[in-house]
Scaffold this active site. Structure first.
Site, PDB file in Angstrom:
ATOM      1  N   THR A 225       0.790  -0.967  -0.326  1.00  0.00           N
ATOM      2  CA  THR A 225      -0.044   0.000  -0.234  1.00  0.00           C
ATOM      3  C   THR A 225       0.669   1.489  -0.105  1.00  0.00           C
ATOM      4  O   THR A 225       0.390   2.440   0.076  1.00  0.00           O
ATOM      5  CB  THR A 225      -1.018  -0.026   1.147  1.00  0.00           C
ATOM      6  OG1 THR A 225       0.018  -0.270   2.658  1.00  0.00           O
ATOM      7  CG2 THR A 225      -1.785  -1.010   0.861  1.00  0.00           C
TER       8      THR A 225
ATOM      9  N   LEU B 284      13.101 -11.246   7.843  1.00  0.00           N
ATOM     10  CA  LEU B 284      13.691  -9.655   8.266  1.00  0.00           C
ATOM     11  C   LEU B 284      15.125  -9.710   8.834  1.00  0.00           C
ATOM     12  O   LEU B 284      15.524  -9.764   9.735  1.00  0.00           O
ATOM     13  CB  LEU B 284      13.042  -8.711   8.719  1.00  0.00           C
ATOM     14  CG  LEU B 284      12.861  -7.129   9.307  1.00  0.00           C
ATOM     15  CD1 LEU B 284      13.364  -6.390   7.725  1.00  0.00           C
ATOM     16  CD2 LEU B 284      12.454  -6.406  10.315  1.00  0.00           C
TER      17      LEU B 284
ATOM     18  N   ALA C  36       3.761   0.563  16.386  1.00  0.00           N
ATOM     19  CA  ALA C  36       2.563   1.642  15.564  1.00  0.00           C
ATOM     20  C   ALA C  36       0.708   1.481  15.765  1.00  0.00           C
ATOM     21  O   ALA C  36       0.984   0.740  15.012  1.00  0.00           O
ATOM     22  CB  ALA C  36       3.067   1.889  14.353  1.00  0.00           C
TER      23      ALA C  36
ATOM     24  N   TYR D 187      -7.697  -6.045  11.653  1.00  0.00           N
ATOM     25  CA  TYR D 187      -6.969  -4.783  12.062  1.00  0.00           C
ATOM     26  C   TYR D 187      -6.543  -4.734  13.477  1.00  0.00           C
ATOM     27  O   TYR D 187      -5.423  -4.536  14.366  1.00  0.00           O
ATOM     28  CB  TYR D 187      -7.091  -3.573  10.935  1.00  0.00           C
ATOM     29  CG  TYR D 187      -6.261  -2.368  11.140  1.00  0.00           C
ATOM     30  CD1 TYR D 187      -5.107  -2.002  10.968  1.00  0.00           C
ATOM     31  CD2 TYR D 187      -6.895  -1.108  11.867  1.00  0.00           C
ATOM     32  CE1 TYR D 187      -4.352  -1.546  11.093  1.00  0.00           C
ATOM     33  CE2 TYR D 187      -5.612  -0.097  12.276  1.00  0.00           C
ATOM     34  CZ  TYR D 187      -4.526  -0.508  11.612  1.00  0.00           C
ATOM     35  OH  TYR D 187      -3.858   1.411  12.029  1.00  0.00           O
TER      36      TYR D 187
ATOM     37  N   LYS E 163      -2.923  -5.183  16.004  1.00  0.00           N
ATOM     38  CA  LYS E 163      -2.714  -4.272  16.486  1.00  0.00           C
ATOM     39  C   LYS E 163      -2.934  -4.824  17.840  1.00  0.00           C
ATOM     40  O   LYS E 163      -1.455  -4.405  19.119  1.00  0.00           O
ATOM     41  CB  LYS E 163      -3.559  -3.181  16.110  1.00  0.00           C
ATOM     42  CG  LYS E 163      -3.159  -2.769  15.231  1.00  0.00           C
ATOM     43  CD  LYS E 163      -2.174  -2.248  14.613  1.00  0.00           C
ATOM     44  CE  LYS E 163      -1.407  -2.011  13.701  1.00  0.00           C
ATOM     45  NZ  LYS E 163      -0.109  -1.516  12.879  1.00  0.00           N
TER      46      LYS E 163
END
Ligand code: UDP
Length: 316
Positions: free
Chosen positions: A36, A62, A115, A146, A150
């Site tokens: 996105t 990562l 975040a 979502y 989170k």
């Protein structure tokens, strides 16, 4: 030189964070898979010697050879339209992706900033929302992809803090707007401005009595920088947002005035589980970081409208 790795670097907030850390003299490693995010948000940094772009999906893993002082995990579709288009990716980036970034923070002994979002409060029954409120989230509704991701990421971050001593900081970001938002991400600010500038009807969902509180991106970035930079943090979980609250119907009227548009307001069905009200209690950030938003809605909207105008001209 201090080094920060920012996931979601090509996103709206991520790209502003890259700018801010570079301005403060940091070396920035920006990671994004461009699901996105947009390369356009980072183009001005590509030749900067203190910036490095890594095109990678943090769900797959990562790795980073060099040292890291700080990791900011901001990768995630963030608008309701985007996360409903990519429900599995959203759940994965804020579970598996969070796990990979936390593990890297542990290995590098780096500070970790996650975040999070006001969506952890769901459709809140406490108003305004303080960090101590546990929320009212539908665990199986469409928005759960979502909200629950989170919430899981917050829990995983705290587990890494308690079990492994990672210096974790969680910020709950309330509605934020400004340049580099995508014109078509479906959120209320770009939708209304796009519609107003194009002479289309402004689509108010429900009767417009639901409320949101809008923070200009520079204010938010200042808060995130303070949370990330301070050595001893008093509160590990912190709301960041602007407590100025507006009903969506009134906000539509403001956009019409600011754009000088003759568009009409029309009403569309309210999306399922759309929170009826939202307003941050920012006492903790005020007290511990002396942070508060300073950019008025007038000033922030003027800059944002100008940005969208220039985007539309580019398309023409
Ligand atoms: N909304 C609206 N019209 C739009 C887009 C959104 O009335 O074209 C409403 C939406 O139902 C919600 C509020 O505006 O009540 C904020 O929506 P947004 O998608 O920006 O973010 P949210 O705060 O819901 O995550």
């Amino acid at each position: 030189m201090k080094q920060v790795l920012i996931t979601g670097a090509a996103g709206f907030i991520g790209s502003h964070l890259c700018d801010r850390f570079i301005k403060e003299g940091w070396y920035v490693v920006g990671v994004d898979n461009f699901l996105t995010g947009s390369l356009e948000n980072l183009e001005h940094l590509l030749l900067n010697q203190n910036f490095e772009l890594v095109e990678e999906d943090v769900i797959k893993g990562l790795e980073w050879e060099g040292h890291l002082d700080l990791i900011l995990h901001f990768a995630c579709p963030a608008s309701p339209v985007d996360y409903l288009n990519f429900p599995i990716e959203t759940l994965m980036v804020d579970s598996v992706g969070t796990s990979h970034t936390l593990k890297l923070a542990k290995d590098k002994r780096a500070r970790y900033v996650f975040a999070s979002t006001s969506e952890v409060y769901g459709d809140p029954q406490v108003h305004p929302q303080p960090e101590s409120y546990w929320g009212n989230v539908n665990p199986v509704g469409p928005r759960s992809v979502y909200d629950e991701a989170k919430r899981f990421s917050e829990a995983l971050s705290m587990a890494y803090h308690r079990e492994c001593g990672v210096d974790v900081r969680i910020i709950r970001i309330f509605n934020t707007y400004g340049p580099r938002m995508k014109l078509k991400d479906g959120r209320v600010v770009p939708n209304f401005i796009f519609q107003a500038l194009n002479g289309q009807d402004l689509t108010v969902y429900g009767d417009g009595s639901q409320s949101r509180s809008f923070c200009y991106v520079d204010d938010l970035v200042e808060g995130i920088f303070l949370v990330s930079d301070v050595d001893a943090i008093k509160y590990r979980v912190m709301n960041l947002g602007n407590p100025d609250e507006y009903k969506i119907i009134d906000f539509a009227q403001i956009i019409l005035e600011k754009t000088g548009s003759n568009s009409k307001i029309i009403f569309k069905p309210l999306p399922r589980d759309d929170p009826k009200m939202r307003k941050p209690d920012i006492s903790l950030a005020r007290e511990s970081l002396h942070w508060k938003p300073v950019i008025s809605l007038d000033e922030g909207l003027a800059k944002t409208i100008q940005y969208f105008q220039s985007q539309l001209e580019d398309v023409e």
